[in-house]
Write a protein that holds these residues in place. Structure first.
Motif, PDB file in Angstrom:
ATOM      1  N   CYS A  28       0.811  -1.226   0.000  1.00 14.30           N
ATOM      2  CA  CYS A  28       0.000   0.000   0.000  1.00 14.30           C
ATOM      3  C   CYS A  28       0.842   1.274   0.000  1.00 14.30           C
ATOM      4  O   CYS A  28       0.317   2.358  -0.271  1.00 14.30           O
ATOM      5  CB  CYS A  28      -0.916   0.004   1.213  1.00 14.30           C
ATOM      6  N   THR A  55      -6.797  -3.532   2.477  1.00 13.03           N
ATOM      7  CA  THR A  55      -5.706  -2.616   2.790  1.00 13.03           C
ATOM      8  C   THR A  55      -6.084  -1.219   2.306  1.00 13.03           C
ATOM      9  O   THR A  55      -6.963  -1.057   1.471  1.00 13.03           O
ATOM     10  CB  THR A  55      -4.396  -3.058   2.114  1.00 13.03           C
ATOM     11  N   LEU A  56      -5.384  -0.214   2.834  1.00 17.16           N
ATOM     12  CA  LEU A  56      -5.643   1.170   2.445  1.00 17.16           C
ATOM     13  C   LEU A  56      -4.435   1.718   1.706  1.00 17.16           C
ATOM     14  O   LEU A  56      -3.412   2.034   2.323  1.00 17.16           O
ATOM     15  CB  LEU A  56      -5.917   2.031   3.682  1.00 17.16           C
ATOM     16  N   GLU A  58      -1.850   4.088   0.459  1.00 16.69           N
ATOM     17  CA  GLU A  58      -1.523   5.317   1.163  1.00 16.69           C
ATOM     18  C   GLU A  58      -1.711   6.567   0.320  1.00 16.69           C
ATOM     19  O   GLU A  58      -1.674   7.683   0.851  1.00 16.69           O
ATOM     20  CB  GLU A  58      -0.107   5.218   1.735  1.00 16.69           C
ATOM     21  N   TYR A  60      -4.451   7.391  -0.546  1.00 18.99           N
ATOM     22  CA  TYR A  60      -5.723   7.888  -0.020  1.00 18.99           C
ATOM     23  C   TYR A  60      -5.653   8.234   1.466  1.00 18.99           C
ATOM     24  O   TYR A  60      -6.679   8.574   2.065  1.00 18.99           O
ATOM     25  CB  TYR A  60      -6.817   6.832  -0.213  1.00 18.99           C
ATOM     26  N   VAL A  66     -11.228   8.940   4.591  1.00 21.00           N
ATOM     27  CA  VAL A  66     -10.365   7.858   5.054  1.00 21.00           C
ATOM     28  C   VAL A  66     -11.028   7.046   6.173  1.00 21.00           C
ATOM     29  O   VAL A  66     -10.855   5.817   6.251  1.00 21.00           O
ATOM     30  CB  VAL A  66      -8.981   8.409   5.505  1.00 21.00           C
ATOM     31  N   ARG A  69     -13.401   4.647   4.488  1.00 25.40           N
ATOM     32  CA  ARG A  69     -12.621   3.594   3.827  1.00 25.40           C
ATOM     33  C   ARG A  69     -12.134   2.567   4.848  1.00 25.40           C
ATOM     34  O   ARG A  69     -12.187   1.353   4.611  1.00 25.40           O
ATOM     35  CB  ARG A  69     -11.420   4.194   3.102  1.00 25.40           C
ATOM     36  N   THR A  70     -11.660   3.055   5.982  1.00 26.71           N
ATOM     37  CA  THR A  70     -11.130   2.165   7.023  1.00 26.71           C
ATOM     38  C   THR A  70     -12.231   1.270   7.575  1.00 26.71           C
ATOM     39  O   THR A  70     -12.029   0.057   7.762  1.00 26.71           O
ATOM     40  CB  THR A  70     -10.495   2.997   8.144  1.00 26.71           C
ATOM     41  N   ILE A  73     -12.945  -1.470   5.144  1.00 25.01           N
ATOM     42  CA  ILE A  73     -11.886  -2.488   5.193  1.00 25.01           C
ATOM     43  C   ILE A  73     -12.140  -3.460   6.338  1.00 25.01           C
ATOM     44  O   ILE A  73     -12.069  -4.689   6.169  1.00 25.01           O
ATOM     45  CB  ILE A  73     -10.507  -1.818   5.339  1.00 25.01           C
ATOM     46  N   VAL A 145      -5.837   2.243  10.898  1.00 27.56           N
ATOM     47  CA  VAL A 145      -6.277   1.159  10.013  1.00 27.56           C
ATOM     48  C   VAL A 145      -6.153  -0.182  10.727  1.00 27.56           C
ATOM     49  O   VAL A 145      -7.017  -1.059  10.583  1.00 27.56           O
ATOM     50  CB  VAL A 145      -5.454   1.154   8.708  1.00 27.56           C
TER      51      VAL A 145
END
Length: 436
Positions: A28, A55-56, A58, A60, A66, A69-70, A73, A145
């Motif tokens: 990421c 995974t995130l 990076e 973003y 964020v 998104r987290t 996930i 995360v």
């Protein structure tokens, strides 16, 4: 057993029939200035099960959404565990062979290491240490995360210094006796990767014993020409150190609420890594050169020479590299001058540490001067044609010097070396639970 840092994990892996070319996605922390790369990855994955959803990237990390998104996930991790997308393999390790365009593959072993044996703070004497300085400001957003995650997919590469190739390489003579876990192309110019599963038993015992032998004090002292005053260093984090530091920070949080017995066996205490021999022929260690912008050549050379003299070295400017093999020498060029900065009797064990320490001191007293870190002497030549720019050429780095530098000098200066292009970085494949 006091120096055993490893553990044979129970690895999580996708169920049979999963399209692994869509499952495996690059680390990421790559392509952080190229959102197009990640948009193309998203199109490639589509609705297929993929580590992209776990995974995130990076790129973003500082976006306004964020937190959403987290949360997504974390939900997807739970879904993959509950709907059978991920299955738990028997305890064991994975032997990996990755072709990414060079003349030979990178070979490694995926297993778990103990975060109690890892420390990233300056002056650490832990058995697992970073090769370069850890930027602690990078940990908190990554920790968010990990908090709330039930599994991990780390992209950490741990280096060992095994010049006789006794630990990992002999296993590739036995692949016919191991079951093949995966054999797939990797998206986005990632090449091809094959993995063999080795169940816990005699083979994994031998791997762990070989790794533990790297902690033998007598052999260690002979290898690096050191004494017991230098801390043992069997494992150096070569890639993914901020991922490892985040795992460490998370474990420090988790352990606070656990008894000693619970801490000993908690899954968050152990992090999944790929162990690679630094002498693996695929690892090309390239120096990273330095260029300064907005400098006066004579002033810079005079102040650097004075700095090294103040540190007990002999420093001077020469027209060419001297014959003294023990000196640290840096060819330089600017628009109006070329030459070699020579530092004799250096107090630092490797040339990049000598150079960066001097430059750091100079930059501190000249805040208007800027520095950049450059791959390739041709780029240095082009940039130094402009008045006010000066470039230093760093020498090639011996693989042994990476460990030697950490042993004697502590963590290496930032931008010490480059190890592979972005597309060669580790792709997420295996996973591991971090909650009970």
């Amino acid at each position: 057993m006091a120096n055993r840092c490893t553990r044979i994990p129970s690895i999580l892996f996708p169920k049979e029939g999963t399209d692994l070319s869509k499952w495996a996605v690059i680390a990421c922390d790559q392509y952080t200035s190229q959102p197009d790369y990640w948009e193309e990855t998203d199109r490639t994955v589509g609705d297929a099960p993929s580590t992209l959803r776990l995974t995130l990237p990076e790129v973003y990390l500082e976006d306004a959404d964020v937190a959403d998104r987290t949360a997504t996930i974390h939900r997807t991790m739970q879904d993959y565990m509950q709907n059978g997308t991920l299955r738990t393999l028997p305890a064991g390790v994975v032997l990996t062979e990755r072709w990414s365009g060079g003349n030979c593959p990178r070979r490694g072993v995926v297993l778990a290491v103990d975060l109690e044996a890892y420390e990233y703070t300056a002056g650490s004497a832990s058995l697992i240490r970073p090769t370069e300085k850890t930027v602690v400001e990078r940990i908190p957003p990554r920790l968010k995360v990990r908090q709330g995650a039930c599994i991990e997919l780390p992209h950490i590469m741990i280096l060992i210094d095994d010049p006789d190739r006794r630990i990992i390489e002999p296993l590739f003579d036995k692949t016919a006796s191991f079951s093949k876990l995966y054999d797939t192309d990797l998206m986005q110019n990632g090449g091809h990767i094959t993995g063999w599963f080795i169940p816990q038993g005699a083979e994994t015992d031998a791997i762990e014993a070989g790794l533990e032998a790297l902690c033998d004090r007598g052999a260690f002292n002979r290898k690096y020409g050191c004494t017991d005053a230098q801390a043992l260093l069997p494992y150096a984090v070569g890639d993914g150190n901020h991922s490892m530091a985040t795992a460490k920070a998370y474990w420090e949080e988790v352990k606070q609420g656990l008894t000693a017995e619970e801490q000993a066996d908690h899954p968050a205490r152990y992090v999944l890594v790929e162990v690679v021999n630094i002498h693996d022929e695929s690892l090309i260690i390239e120096p990273i050169h330095r260029i300064l912008f907005g400098v006066q050549t004579e002033n810079l050379l005079t102040e650097l020479t004075a700095f090294y003299q103040s540190q007990g070295c002999r420093a001077y400017v020469a027209e060419q590299v001297p014959a003294d093999d023990s000196a640290h020498c840096y060819p330089f060029r600017s628009a109006d001058r070329t030459g070699v900065l020579v530092v004799e009797n250096p107090k630092w064990s490797i040339p990049v540490a000598t150079m960066q320490t001097g430059l750091d001191a100079y930059l501190e007293s000249h805040p208007s001067v800027k520095i950049d870190y450059i791959h390739g002497e041709d780029v240095i030549r082009d940039l130094t044609a402009k008045p006010g720019n000066l470039g230093f050429i760093l020498p090639d780095i011996a693989k042994n010097d990476l460990f030697r530098g950490v042993v004697f000098d502590g963590v290496l200066p930032r931008k010490t070396f480059s190890m592979g292009e972005a597309h060669e970085k580790r792709y997420y494949m295996e996973a591991k639970a971090i909650v009970k």
